[in-house]
Design an enzyme around this catalytic site. Structure first.
Site, PDB file in Angstrom:
ATOM      1  N   THR A  56       0.837  -1.205   0.000  1.00  0.00           N
ATOM      2  CA  THR A  56       0.000   0.000   0.000  1.00  0.00           C
ATOM      3  C   THR A  56       0.870   1.253   0.000  1.00  0.00           C
ATOM      4  OG1 THR A  56      -1.683  -1.234   1.205  1.00  0.00           O
ATOM      5  CG2 THR A  56      -1.945   1.140   1.156  1.00  0.00           C
ATOM      6  N   TYR A 144       6.872 -12.078   4.150  1.00  0.00           N
ATOM      7  CA  TYR A 144       5.651 -11.700   3.442  1.00  0.00           C
ATOM      8  C   TYR A 144       5.517 -12.630   2.240  1.00  0.00           C
ATOM      9  CZ  TYR A 144       2.249  -8.537   1.179  1.00  0.00           C
ATOM     10  OH  TYR A 144       1.131  -7.986   0.594  1.00  0.00           O
ATOM     11  N   LYS A 168       3.399 -13.200   7.118  1.00  0.00           N
ATOM     12  CA  LYS A 168       2.166 -12.632   6.567  1.00  0.00           C
ATOM     13  C   LYS A 168       1.788 -13.474   5.360  1.00  0.00           C
ATOM     14  CE  LYS A 168       2.777  -8.020   8.377  1.00  0.00           C
ATOM     15  NZ  LYS A 168       2.690  -6.567   8.155  1.00  0.00           N
TER      16      LYS A 168
END
Length: 306
Positions: A56, A144, A168
């Site tokens: 993001t 991630y 994640k």
């Protein structure tokens, strides 16, 4: 210097990991200070962890100098109120340089992006993460994972690298998530839902806790309400709250998900927290019809979650 111990960061990962946008001015220069009200609002709402240089944040659209500047600025703005994760990735040299810079800036842990290189080998990914760990000694790492193509054996090997405290999981594969959790149960890792609010109930059902969120830039209280419901195993309320947010997420998914950050930044502009445009190849600006939908939606969502 980090203000939180690895065990404190590990516990915080059971909450919401809020991925901060990167603000730009009209000349396409970063203006980190514009994050101040967003960070204050998120922390005030109770968001548990903040992340600089995530997706993001438009990480892949930033120059290296900008990624370093953003983690430095985020550390100052967060000011030790919650743990800060610094995202690192791209080439192994750049990832190691940013890891060291993030540690010097005061990040409490690193979030290691899965390499997007088309020629990734399972053992090469393990070597990649080991190099990053060596570049920032003592700083915890959060993996991630956006897909599991490297195989479960390599994922387990990554989890067993010293310093890794969490994963994640950003793949819509709950059965594989459950298998990864089972294989590494002895490590007490934080398994975090990496597909944000809409997939959080599924991730929880598979054994994860907490989730990532770009929504926290705009409506952190909505994310917190969903988290509270899931922590109480109140899946009915969580689903109801998520359904209220679905139109927002559907707008973000437009244009092959290329409107993901576009919608967040447009909403911030409409809420007088302008963080500028997104960079190509993201979709900018919003299509006129979608923009009108967002305006109506924001008016309905800015009240309390129910």
């Amino acid at each position: 210097m980090s203000r939180f111990t690895p065990s404190e960061v590990r516990r915080a990962l059971n909450g919401i990991s809020g991925i901060l946008v990167t603000p730009f001015d009209a000349q396409d220069r970063i203006v980190p200070q514009r994050l101040a009200p967003i960070i204050d609002k998120a922390i005030g709402a109770g968001v548990h962890v903040l992340v600089a240089n995530g997706n993001t944040s438009e990480y892949y659209g930033l120059r290296y100098s900008e990624t370093e500047a953003m983690v430095q600025a985020a550390a100052k703005l967060v000011a030790g109120r919650v743990p800060l994760l610094g995202g690192v990735g791209r080439s192994v040299g750049e990832a190691c340089d940013l890891a060291a810079a993030s540690q010097a800036a005061g990040a409490d842990a690193l979030m290691v992006h899965q390499p997007p290189d088309p020629f990734v080998s399972p053992r090469g990914v393990v070597a990649y993460v080991q190099r990053i760990a060596e570049a920032a000694p003592g700083l915890p790492l959060v993996l991630y994972l956006r897909n599991e193509s490297i195989g479960m054996a390599a994922i387990e090997a990554l989890c067993r690298i010293p310093g890794v405290i969490g994963v994640k999981w950003a793949s819509p594969t709950p059965l594989l998530l459950a298998e990864a959790i089972r294989r590494t149960r002895d490590l007490d890792l934080a398994w975090v839902g990496g597909l944000a609010e809409t997939w959080a109930p599924v991730s929880y059902a598979a054994g994860a806790r907490g989730f990532t969120s770009g929504l926290i830039n705009v409506l952190p209280e909505r994310s917190m309400a969903i988290h509270a419901a899931l922590e109480n195993s109140d899946y009915a309320t969580a689903r109801q709250l998520i359904e209220q947010m679905l139109p927002f997420e559907e707008l973000r998914a437009q244009e092959s998900n290329g409107a993901n950050v576009t919608v967040v930044k447009t909403a911030l502009r409409l809420m007088d927290m302008d963080c500028g445009a997104t960079r190509a190849p993201s979709a900018w600006p919003m299509a006129p019809q979608s923009l009108e939908t967002l305006k109506v939606l924001l008016r309905s969502l800015q009240g309390p979650a129910s």
